[in-house]
Design a protein around this motif. Structure first.
Motif, short mmCIF file in Angstrom:
data_model
loop_
_atom_site.label_atom_id
_atom_site.label_comp_id
_atom_site.label_asym_id
_atom_site.label_seq_id
_atom_site.Cartn_x
_atom_site.Cartn_y
_atom_site.Cartn_z
N GLN A 76 0.84 -1.19 0.00
CA GLN A 76 0.00 0.00 0.00
C GLN A 76 0.87 1.24 0.00
O GLN A 76 1.90 1.28 0.66
N VAL A 77 0.43 2.25 -0.73
CA VAL A 77 1.10 3.54 -0.72
C VAL A 77 0.10 4.54 -0.15
O VAL A 77 -1.00 4.70 -0.66
N VAL A 78 0.52 5.21 0.92
CA VAL A 78 -0.34 6.10 1.67
C VAL A 78 0.33 7.46 1.74
O VAL A 78 1.55 7.56 1.87
N VAL A 79 -0.46 8.53 1.65
CA VAL A 79 0.09 9.87 1.75
C VAL A 79 -0.62 10.62 2.88
O VAL A 79 -1.82 10.45 3.09
N ARG A 80 0.16 11.40 3.60
CA ARG A 80 -0.40 12.28 4.64
C ARG A 80 0.14 13.68 4.39
O ARG A 80 1.34 13.90 4.33
N LEU A 81 -0.77 14.63 4.24
CA LEU A 81 -0.36 16.01 4.02
C LEU A 81 -0.10 16.67 5.37
O LEU A 81 -0.84 16.44 6.32
N ARG A 82 0.90 17.49 5.44
CA ARG A 82 1.18 18.21 6.68
C ARG A 82 0.51 19.57 6.64
O ARG A 82 0.26 20.11 5.55
N PRO A 83 0.24 20.15 7.81
CA PRO A 83 -0.32 21.50 7.82
C PRO A 83 0.75 22.51 7.41
O PRO A 83 1.95 22.24 7.46
N MET A 84 0.30 23.67 6.99
CA MET A 84 1.25 24.73 6.65
C MET A 84 1.93 25.19 7.94
O MET A 84 1.30 25.27 8.99
N ASN A 85 3.22 25.49 7.84
CA ASN A 85 3.94 25.95 9.03
C ASN A 85 3.74 27.45 9.24
O ASN A 85 3.14 28.14 8.40
N ASP A 86 4.23 27.96 10.35
CA ASP A 86 4.03 29.38 10.70
C ASP A 86 4.61 30.32 9.66
O ASP A 86 4.01 31.35 9.35
N THR A 87 5.77 30.00 9.12
CA THR A 87 6.39 30.86 8.10
C THR A 87 5.51 30.93 6.86
O THR A 87 5.30 32.01 6.31
N GLU A 88 5.00 29.81 6.42
CA GLU A 88 4.12 29.79 5.25
C GLU A 88 2.86 30.61 5.51
O GLU A 88 2.40 31.36 4.64
N LYS A 89 2.31 30.47 6.69
CA LYS A 89 1.10 31.24 7.04
C LYS A 89 1.40 32.74 7.09
O LYS A 89 0.63 33.55 6.59
N ARG A 90 2.53 33.11 7.69
CA ARG A 90 2.92 34.53 7.79
C ARG A 90 3.07 35.17 6.42
O ARG A 90 2.74 36.33 6.21
#
Length: 115
Positions: free
Chosen positions: A22-36
């Protein structure tokens, strides 16, 4: 840029005794720098369709590519949810005597846990 955390779980298929990768992907949340900086997400996930869409380019030169996986987890998925759906079945197979492997690949800090 939003990175992903990809997990590949290889185990024997509990339902048929055959091999199942199986190939599974998990997206990470945007970090503080990306949000800023007001960075827009370039990856979207559709968990029901088990697909991820990557947006490349800007304006009229923008293109989208979609990829299918055995399972897709969003940034809102918990570690427990990912574990229960991907790693626990592999551990159960190991406990039944099958040789199994879990390979986790991704950017540092995206939630991979080593055992």
């Amino acid at each position: 840029m939003v990175k992903t955390d990809r997990s590949v779980a290889a185990s024997s298929a509990s339902s048929g005794g055959g091999s199942n990768i199986q190939v599974v992907v998990r997206l990470r949340p945007m970090n503080d720098t990306e949000k800023r900086h007001g960075t827009l997400p370039v990856i979207t996930a559709k968990t029901q369709q088990r697909s991820v869409t990557v947006i490349k380019g800007k304006g009229r030169k923008q293109s989208k590519s979609s990829y299918s996986f055995d399972n897709v987890f969003t940034a809102f998925s918990s570690q427990e949810e990912v574990f229960e759906a991907t790693v626990k079945p592999v551990i159960n197979d190991v406990m039944r005597g099958f040789e199994s492997t879990v390979f986790a690949y991704g950017q540092t800090g995206t939630g991979k846990v080593s055992c």
